[in-house]
Design a protein around this motif. Structure first.
Motif, PDB file in Angstrom:
ATOM      1  N   GLY A   2     -18.467  27.012 -63.045  1.00 44.57           N
ATOM      2  CA  GLY A   2     -17.809  27.763 -63.883  1.00 44.57           C
ATOM      3  C   GLY A   2     -18.754  28.212 -65.075  1.00 44.57           C
ATOM      4  N   ASP A   3     -17.767  29.145 -65.793  1.00 50.25           N
ATOM      5  CA  ASP A   3     -18.425  29.953 -66.993  1.00 50.25           C
ATOM      6  C   ASP A   3     -18.660  28.576 -68.025  1.00 50.25           C
ATOM      7  N   LEU A   4     -17.597  27.739 -68.179  1.00 54.02           N
ATOM      8  CA  LEU A   4     -17.513  26.804 -69.304  1.00 54.02           C
ATOM      9  C   LEU A   4     -18.982  25.879 -69.049  1.00 54.02           C
ATOM     10  N   GLY A   5     -19.106  25.601 -67.833  1.00 54.49           N
ATOM     11  CA  GLY A   5     -20.180  24.542 -67.382  1.00 54.49           C
ATOM     12  C   GLY A   5     -21.617  25.499 -67.790  1.00 54.49           C
ATOM     13  N   ALA A  11     -26.323  26.204 -73.743  1.00 54.90           N
ATOM     14  CA  ALA A  11     -26.025  25.820 -75.062  1.00 54.90           C
ATOM     15  C   ALA A  11     -27.175  24.442 -75.199  1.00 54.90           C
ATOM     16  N   GLY A  12     -27.153  23.548 -74.215  1.00 53.84           N
ATOM     17  CA  GLY A  12     -27.924  22.333 -74.390  1.00 53.84           C
ATOM     18  C   GLY A  12     -29.417  22.674 -74.500  1.00 53.84           C
ATOM     19  N   ALA A  13     -29.620  23.759 -73.419  1.00 52.61           N
ATOM     20  CA  ALA A  13     -30.996  24.216 -73.204  1.00 52.61           C
ATOM     21  C   ALA A  13     -31.700  24.704 -74.675  1.00 52.61           C
ATOM     22  N   ALA A  14     -30.799  25.507 -75.251  1.00 50.63           N
ATOM     23  CA  ALA A  14     -30.712  26.180 -76.495  1.00 50.63           C
ATOM     24  C   ALA A  14     -31.152  25.246 -77.599  1.00 50.63           C
ATOM     25  N   ALA A  15     -30.137  24.186 -77.457  1.00 48.93           N
ATOM     26  CA  ALA A  15     -30.526  23.230 -78.601  1.00 48.93           C
ATOM     27  C   ALA A  15     -31.808  22.511 -78.594  1.00 48.93           C
ATOM     28  N   LEU A  16     -32.464  22.180 -77.420  1.00 48.35           N
ATOM     29  CA  LEU A  16     -33.312  21.523 -76.973  1.00 48.35           C
ATOM     30  C   LEU A  16     -34.718  22.409 -77.704  1.00 48.35           C
ATOM     31  N   PRO A  55     -17.374  25.221 -75.811  1.00 44.92           N
ATOM     32  CA  PRO A  55     -18.017  26.382 -75.218  1.00 44.92           C
ATOM     33  C   PRO A  55     -17.097  27.814 -75.288  1.00 44.92           C
ATOM     34  N   ARG A  56     -15.839  27.612 -75.377  1.00 48.60           N
ATOM     35  CA  ARG A  56     -15.086  28.748 -75.453  1.00 48.60           C
ATOM     36  C   ARG A  56     -14.909  29.619 -76.981  1.00 48.60           C
ATOM     37  N   VAL A  57     -15.842  28.939 -77.677  1.00 50.60           N
ATOM     38  CA  VAL A  57     -15.924  29.358 -79.211  1.00 50.60           C
ATOM     39  C   VAL A  57     -16.617  30.813 -79.106  1.00 50.60           C
ATOM     40  N   ARG A  58     -15.790  31.668 -80.224  1.00 48.99           N
ATOM     41  CA  ARG A  58     -16.499  32.816 -80.304  1.00 48.99           C
ATOM     42  C   ARG A  58     -17.747  32.930 -80.993  1.00 48.99           C
ATOM     43  N   PRO A  59     -18.690  33.823 -80.617  1.00 53.28           N
ATOM     44  CA  PRO A  59     -20.047  33.721 -81.202  1.00 53.28           C
ATOM     45  C   PRO A  59     -19.952  34.032 -82.925  1.00 53.28           C
ATOM     46  N   VAL A  60     -19.122  34.574 -83.473  1.00 52.25           N
ATOM     47  CA  VAL A  60     -19.077  34.899 -84.845  1.00 52.25           C
ATOM     48  C   VAL A  60     -18.635  33.359 -85.580  1.00 52.25           C
ATOM     49  N   VAL A  61     -17.563  32.828 -84.706  1.00 53.91           N
ATOM     50  CA  VAL A  61     -17.193  31.628 -85.479  1.00 53.91           C
ATOM     51  C   VAL A  61     -18.082  30.499 -85.158  1.00 53.91           C
ATOM     52  N   ALA A  62     -19.014  30.396 -84.218  1.00 47.75           N
ATOM     53  CA  ALA A  62     -19.964  29.322 -83.893  1.00 47.75           C
ATOM     54  C   ALA A  62     -21.218  29.796 -84.882  1.00 47.75           C
ATOM     55  N   ALA A  63     -21.088  30.980 -85.076  1.00 51.12           N
ATOM     56  CA  ALA A  63     -22.297  31.433 -86.143  1.00 51.12           C
ATOM     57  C   ALA A  63     -21.750  30.816 -87.551  1.00 51.12           C
ATOM     58  N   GLY A  64     -20.458  31.151 -87.816  1.00 52.95           N
ATOM     59  CA  GLY A  64     -20.219  30.844 -89.379  1.00 52.95           C
ATOM     60  C   GLY A  64     -20.142  29.462 -89.479  1.00 52.95           C
ATOM     61  N   VAL A  65     -19.815  28.684 -88.576  1.00 54.50           N
ATOM     62  CA  VAL A  65     -19.905  26.907 -88.725  1.00 54.50           C
ATOM     63  C   VAL A  65     -21.263  26.521 -88.811  1.00 54.50           C
ATOM     64  N   GLY A  66     -22.140  27.129 -87.878  1.00 52.26           N
ATOM     65  CA  GLY A  66     -23.604  26.749 -88.041  1.00 52.26           C
ATOM     66  C   GLY A  66     -24.148  27.080 -89.432  1.00 52.26           C
ATOM     67  N   LEU A  67     -23.753  28.278 -90.102  1.00 52.80           N
ATOM     68  CA  LEU A  67     -24.204  28.769 -91.396  1.00 52.80           C
ATOM     69  C   LEU A  67     -23.386  27.856 -92.496  1.00 52.80           C
ATOM     70  N   GLY A  68     -22.110  27.654 -92.633  1.00 57.30           N
ATOM     71  CA  GLY A  68     -21.679  26.780 -93.309  1.00 57.30           C
ATOM     72  C   GLY A  68     -22.143  25.300 -93.432  1.00 57.30           C
ATOM     73  N   GLY A 118     -27.820  35.316 -79.677  1.00 61.79           N
ATOM     74  CA  GLY A 118     -27.847  34.848 -78.313  1.00 61.79           C
ATOM     75  C   GLY A 118     -26.544  34.415 -77.795  1.00 61.79           C
ATOM     76  N   HIS A 119     -25.709  33.713 -78.455  1.00 57.41           N
ATOM     77  CA  HIS A 119     -24.241  33.636 -77.787  1.00 57.41           C
ATOM     78  C   HIS A 119     -23.452  34.560 -77.378  1.00 57.41           C
ATOM     79  N   ARG A 120     -23.627  35.837 -78.116  1.00 61.69           N
ATOM     80  CA  ARG A 120     -23.011  37.124 -77.819  1.00 61.69           C
ATOM     81  C   ARG A 120     -23.455  37.590 -76.369  1.00 61.69           C
ATOM     82  N   ALA A 121     -24.785  37.472 -76.573  1.00 64.06           N
ATOM     83  CA  ALA A 121     -25.641  37.882 -75.084  1.00 64.06           C
ATOM     84  C   ALA A 121     -25.207  37.105 -73.801  1.00 64.06           C
ATOM     85  N   VAL A 122     -24.955  35.716 -74.012  1.00 65.11           N
ATOM     86  CA  VAL A 122     -24.638  35.001 -73.025  1.00 65.11           C
ATOM     87  C   VAL A 122     -23.324  35.129 -72.514  1.00 65.11           C
TER      88      VAL A 122
END
Length: 135
Positions: A2-5, A11-16, A55-68, A118-122
């Protein structure tokens, strides 16, 4: 799968990739280029970890958490706590750094934008949409 998997795997690959690239650029690049690229990649890593966990987080929220988070760590350096931890642990040095450096704040923002893009594109690809139609 599925989309979440799929999202979690990417995301795991991007982290590595972010960890490998960050360590590599610091070791090989040296100087300001290596340092600031490492700062941006640090935030990309945090954004990827946020997406991995939620995995359902919106790209802007994920980026905001990362920046914060990245800015929080940078300001934490003003307390001297990270420098004290780094004196006893190489891992603490990698995670928390040692000294505050104002230009790092800008490079964390660059990393947040890269993570957002990147998250938005995915997400757009997973939904079969163009980037022009996603938020």
């Amino acid at each position: 799968m599925g989309d979440l998997g799929r999202t979690r795997i990417l995301a795991g690959a991007a982290a590595l990739v972010a960890v490998g690239a960050g360590l590599g650029v610091r070791a090989l690049g040296g100087g300001d280029v290596g340092k600031y690229a490492g700062d941006a990649l640090y935030t990309v890593l945090v954004v990827a970890l946020v997406v991995l966990v939620v995995p359902r987080v919106r790209p802007v929220v994920a980026a905001g958490v990362g920046l914060g988070f990245s800015w929080g760590v940078e300001f934490f350096q003003l307390t001297g706590g990270p420098a004290a931890m780094a004196a006893h642990s190489g891992l603490a040095r990698l995670v928390f750094g040692t000294t505050f450096n104002a230009p790092d704040l800008f490079w964390y923002a660059v990393g947040a934008v890269a993570g957002w893009a990147g998250h938005r594109a995915v997400r757009a690809k997973g939904r079969g949409q163009s980037l022009a139609t996603t938020g």
